[in-house]
Design an enzyme around this catalytic site. Sequence first.
Site, PDB file in Angstrom:
ATOM      1  CE  LYS A  55      32.536  51.862  28.972  1.00  0.00           C
ATOM      2  NZ  LYS A  55      32.918  52.840  27.948  1.00  0.00           N
ATOM      3  CD  GLN A  99      35.710  55.343  27.737  1.00  0.00           C
ATOM      4  OE1 GLN A  99      35.445  54.150  27.797  1.00  0.00           O
ATOM      5  NE2 GLN A  99      34.796  56.282  27.899  1.00  0.00           N
ATOM      6  CG  ASP A 122      31.263  51.749  22.156  1.00  0.00           C
ATOM      7  OD1 ASP A 122      30.546  51.384  23.111  1.00  0.00           O
ATOM      8  OD2 ASP A 122      32.345  52.334  22.289  1.00  0.00           O
TER       9      ASP A 122
END
Length: 308
Positions: A55, A99, A122
């Site tokens: 990422k 994460q 997200d």
Amino acid sequence: MCAARILYGKPVQEAILEEVRQGVEELAAAGLRAPKLAALLVGDDPASAIYVRSKTRMCSETGLDSEAFQLPSSTSTEELLKRIDELNHDAGVDGILVQLPLPEGLDTDVVLDAVDPAKDVDGIHPENVGLIVQGRPRFVTCTPGGIIELLERNEIEIHGKNAVIIGRSEIVGKPMAMLLMHRHATVTICHSRTQDLPGVARAADILIVAIGRDAMVTPEFVKPGACVIDVGINRVADRQRVEEIFGADADWQKFEDRGYLVVGDVHPAVAEVAGAFTPVPGGVGPLTIGMLLANTLRSARRRLGVGS
Ligand code: NAD
């Protein structure tokens, strides 16, 4: 013979990233800073470390700033909340990514709820999920958002179609259902207690599978010509299982090199029935990261006062 169309994620990811690059250039041309993503990685799960690295690498390739914070697995919920609070108040940070999965002992709901919804790139904070439910998303949850991009950019009709989703998770199944419903699909959500799962799935024009069970969805689940989207990422390290799934087509060289093969939730034989399908790897995977960067740009534009 395989007549199905293979829907690769990479070209769609590239198109999304190209749009993000243009957006970043527009900010620079207006004298504004680059968007910035902050990633929090707790513990030493190797797969999570790889995800975070890819990422941040993708951010730098696309012109975004990023910073990864590696915290030990002994980190307490309170310590993590403190770190999130600092990032929430850091005016130079547009997106905060925690994460998952978090190590055992950390309260995932409490941690995710603490992220400023305006920086929740997200798209999983309850406030952002509520906006998705109402059909006015601020940030679209990355994996389902990426699947919509894949369908639309491949001109797969959603309007009026029967969409069946197997799996009701917060990050895939539930938001996927909302995004499809708002595009006028008739949506059915299935899960581990659904009766006659193959029969329900066979009604689908678009079948989306996110369960985490290797090759569980076999041709009997699929209406001939249906579009099948395989979200699953499963590592199969058992030789006999690899043989069962792939037969003579197994990539034994890769299996020997790595000690496992990555397999989706959909059995490879589905390719003989489906009209279109996503491969694993190489299908849905690249889209999730593309959407994360698109959401980070969107956040930066809103925070810098040049976007809605
Ligand atoms: P999860 O583990 O949170 O939930 C699994 C869901 O599947 C549950 O809703 C459960 O009811 C359902 N389920 C489990 N067994 C079932 C069965 N036998 N029959 C019917 N339904 C069943 O799932 P998740 O986080 O959505 O992940 C699903 C899969 O997708 C995993 O393999 C994960 O690694 C993968 N994934 C991939 C991406 C990507 O970017 N490609 C992103 C997220 C998740």
